[in-house]
Motif scaffolding. Structure first.
Motif, PDB file in Angstrom:
ATOM      1  N   UNK A 114     -11.511 -83.519-102.547  1.00 55.34           N
ATOM      2  CA  UNK A 114     -11.415 -84.751-101.773  1.00 55.34           C
ATOM      3  C   UNK A 114     -12.426 -85.823-102.172  1.00 55.34           C
ATOM      4  N   UNK A 115     -13.371 -85.494-103.040  1.00 54.69           N
ATOM      5  CA  UNK A 115     -14.427 -86.449-103.366  1.00 54.69           C
ATOM      6  C   UNK A 115     -15.026 -86.100-104.718  1.00 54.69           C
ATOM      7  N   UNK A 116     -15.853 -86.992-105.219  1.00 57.91           N
ATOM      8  CA  UNK A 116     -16.525 -86.784-106.505  1.00 57.91           C
ATOM      9  C   UNK A 116     -18.029 -86.598-106.291  1.00 57.91           C
ATOM     10  N   UNK A 117     -18.663 -85.977-107.268  1.00 58.80           N
ATOM     11  CA  UNK A 117     -20.096 -85.754-107.219  1.00 58.80           C
ATOM     12  C   UNK A 117     -20.697 -86.077-108.579  1.00 58.80           C
ATOM     13  N   UNK A 118     -21.998 -86.365-108.592  1.00 56.28           N
ATOM     14  CA  UNK A 118     -22.722 -86.554-109.836  1.00 56.28           C
ATOM     15  C   UNK A 118     -23.944 -85.637-109.815  1.00 56.28           C
ATOM     16  N   UNK A 119     -24.080 -84.853-110.881  1.00 58.63           N
ATOM     17  CA  UNK A 119     -25.117 -83.829-110.968  1.00 58.63           C
ATOM     18  C   UNK A 119     -26.096 -84.250-112.050  1.00 58.63           C
ATOM     19  N   UNK A 120     -27.241 -84.749-111.623  1.00 56.51           N
ATOM     20  CA  UNK A 120     -28.263 -85.261-112.531  1.00 56.51           C
ATOM     21  C   UNK A 120     -29.262 -84.158-112.851  1.00 56.51           C
ATOM     22  N   UNK A 121     -29.496 -83.951-114.143  1.00 50.01           N
ATOM     23  CA  UNK A 121     -30.411 -82.879-114.562  1.00 50.01           C
ATOM     24  C   UNK A 121     -31.391 -83.393-115.610  1.00 50.01           C
ATOM     25  N   UNK A 122     -32.680 -83.198-115.387  1.00 54.58           N
ATOM     26  CA  UNK A 122     -33.648 -83.500-116.445  1.00 54.58           C
ATOM     27  C   UNK A 122     -33.414 -82.542-117.610  1.00 54.58           C
TER      28      UNK A 122
ATOM     29  N   UNK B  35     -19.095 -79.043 -98.022  1.00 54.99           N
ATOM     30  CA  UNK B  35     -18.503 -78.494 -99.251  1.00 54.99           C
ATOM     31  C   UNK B  35     -19.474 -78.625-100.420  1.00 54.99           C
ATOM     32  N   UNK B  36     -20.207 -79.727-100.497  1.00 50.50           N
ATOM     33  CA  UNK B  36     -21.190 -79.915-101.572  1.00 50.50           C
ATOM     34  C   UNK B  36     -22.311 -78.888-101.448  1.00 50.50           C
ATOM     35  N   UNK B  37     -22.750 -78.628-100.238  1.00 50.67           N
ATOM     36  CA  UNK B  37     -23.804 -77.633 -99.996  1.00 50.67           C
ATOM     37  C   UNK B  37     -23.311 -76.248-100.420  1.00 50.67           C
ATOM     38  N   UNK B  38     -22.064 -75.939-100.072  1.00 58.05           N
ATOM     39  CA  UNK B  38     -21.476 -74.653-100.472  1.00 58.05           C
ATOM     40  C   UNK B  38     -21.373 -74.558-101.991  1.00 58.05           C
ATOM     41  N   UNK B  39     -21.067 -75.678-102.641  1.00 54.76           N
ATOM     42  CA  UNK B  39     -20.951 -75.697-104.105  1.00 54.76           C
ATOM     43  C   UNK B  39     -22.277 -75.315-104.739  1.00 54.76           C
ATOM     44  N   UNK B  40     -23.363 -75.814-104.178  1.00 54.60           N
ATOM     45  CA  UNK B  40     -24.684 -75.470-104.707  1.00 54.60           C
ATOM     46  C   UNK B  40     -24.964 -73.979-104.549  1.00 54.60           C
ATOM     47  N   UNK B  41     -24.588 -73.426-103.410  1.00 52.03           N
ATOM     48  CA  UNK B  41     -24.783 -71.993-103.198  1.00 52.03           C
ATOM     49  C   UNK B  41     -23.930 -71.186-104.172  1.00 52.03           C
ATOM     50  N   UNK B  42     -22.707 -71.633-104.389  1.00 52.12           N
ATOM     51  CA  UNK B  42     -21.804 -70.943-105.321  1.00 52.12           C
ATOM     52  C   UNK B  42     -22.318 -71.045-106.755  1.00 52.12           C
ATOM     53  N   UNK B  43     -23.040 -72.126-107.037  1.00 53.26           N
ATOM     54  CA  UNK B  43     -23.577 -72.328-108.383  1.00 53.26           C
ATOM     55  C   UNK B  43     -24.762 -71.403-108.655  1.00 53.26           C
ATOM     56  N   UNK B  44     -25.275 -70.793-107.602  1.00 55.78           N
ATOM     57  CA  UNK B  44     -26.361 -69.839-107.778  1.00 55.78           C
ATOM     58  C   UNK B  44     -27.672 -70.215-107.132  1.00 55.78           C
ATOM     59  N   UNK B  45     -27.745 -71.416-106.530  1.00 57.46           N
ATOM     60  CA  UNK B  45     -28.964 -71.803-105.828  1.00 57.46           C
ATOM     61  C   UNK B  45     -29.091 -71.018-104.530  1.00 57.46           C
ATOM     62  N   UNK B  46     -30.305 -70.649-104.202  1.00 60.12           N
ATOM     63  CA  UNK B  46     -30.600 -70.097-102.891  1.00 60.12           C
ATOM     64  C   UNK B  46     -30.850 -71.259-101.937  1.00 60.12           C
ATOM     65  N   UNK B  47     -30.591 -71.045-100.655  1.00 60.13           N
ATOM     66  CA  UNK B  47     -30.791 -72.110 -99.674  1.00 60.13           C
ATOM     67  C   UNK B  47     -32.223 -72.630 -99.707  1.00 60.13           C
TER      68      UNK B  47
END
Length: 302
Positions: free
Chosen positions: A59-67, A130-142
């Motif tokens: 339903x939406x777009x995101x931008x993931x900025x990484x150094x 959903x974005x928060x869940x995406x981060x958890x699914x990506x492997x980040x811990x809360x």
């Protein structure tokens, strides 16, 4: 609560904002949010040393900025402002870079959540979840996630955390809000006391603040719409910044009071004479420089 002393530069910029918003046509479009709905901006250039990935959700777009040299141990989830009617703008891409640097190389996920009037509550909250869940699914811990937001995004950051707690989901490590819009009823004390003083939204009821399309048919007192009406037990550590001249001042003060009463960790800073999300002036005025310094310090303590 900590207060600052208004600088000469800050006063000049505040007066300039007031002058611009007092202009009949331009000012009305700023206050109503018309300029926010369809911003016309040049293509944003990712600064050297960073990579940005565009991600399409259902339903939406995101931008993931990484150094480029990130250790990937921390991530910032940024929820942009805009009265729930404006899309993500270049200023938030610049904010993402600043948040990354402030957190010593954290990645930053900024979401372009659905906005009103096409999408009313709870669309923006659903996208934030959903974005928060995406981060958890990506492997980040809360405990590696810090949620940040300004204005409507600040209110959304609070609502997201209330939702996570209420549904027994893992809470983020910390929260940062700038001029959080946490009372969509606009009934807080400062909506009256600061009505004549607010250089950005003051002196009119014909604004996106008093006429929120995001509410739809829902009760504006629901804590996920107006977090000031929520309960703040078991809340993450939070840094709250706000200007003393804002109509939204009481939003931040009331939430901070509730968190403190529940024994939560809250750092509240009221910037004397400052206007709504003055941090957008970046390094232009001392108050903004101090605010970003405070953000860097907050990252070090959580």
């Amino acid at each position: 609560m900590n207060k600052t002393v208004q600088s000469i530069q800050g006063k000049i910029l505040k007066n300039l904002v007031a002058d611009i918003t007092s202009m009949h046509v331009v000012g009305k479009k700023i206050k109503s949010g018309e300029y926010r709905k369809n911003p016309i901006e040049p293509a944003w250039k990712c600064p050297k040393g960073f990579l940005v990935e565009k991600i399409s959700m259902e339903h939406f777009d995101m931008e993931y900025l990484c150094p480029e040299d990130a250790d990937n141990k921390r991530v910032v989830l940024q929820l942009h402002g805009g009265g729930y009617i404006g899309p993500m703008k270049n200023i938030y891409r610049n904010f993402a870079v600043m948040y990354s640097k402030a957190a010593k190389g954290a990645n930053v996920l900024t979401i372009d959540y659905r906005v009103a009037p096409e999408y009313t509550y709870p669309a923006a909250l659903e996208d934030a979840i959903r974005a928060y869940e995406w981060l958890l699914e990506k492997g980040y811990m809360a405990e590696q996630i810090i949620v940040v937001g300004d204005s409507a995004g600040g209110g959304l950051a609070l609502a997201l955390s209330l939702y996570l707690r209420d549904n027994n989901k893992p809470l983020p490590k910390g929260i940062i809000t700038m001029s959080a819009w946490a009372d969509l009823t606009c009934e807080g004390e400062s909506y009256t006391s600061q009505y004549k003083l607010d250089p950005l939204f003051g002196n009119t009821k014909d604004s996106m603040i008093f006429n929120s399309a995001y509410i739809g048919e829902h009760d504006p007192r629901h804590p996920y719409l107006s977090p000031v009406f929520g309960e703040f037990y078991e809340f993450p550590p939070i840094l709250m910044q706000v200007g003393s001249s804002e109509m939204l001042l009481s939003d931040t003060l009331e939430v901070a009071r509730k968190i403190k009463e529940e024994g939560g960790k809250v750092r509240l800073r009221v910037y004397e004479g400052m206007f709504h999300v003055f941090q957008m002036s970046m390094n232009l005025i001392p108050e903004s420089r101090l605010a970003w310094k405070e953000i860097r310090q907050f990252f070090k303590t959580i």
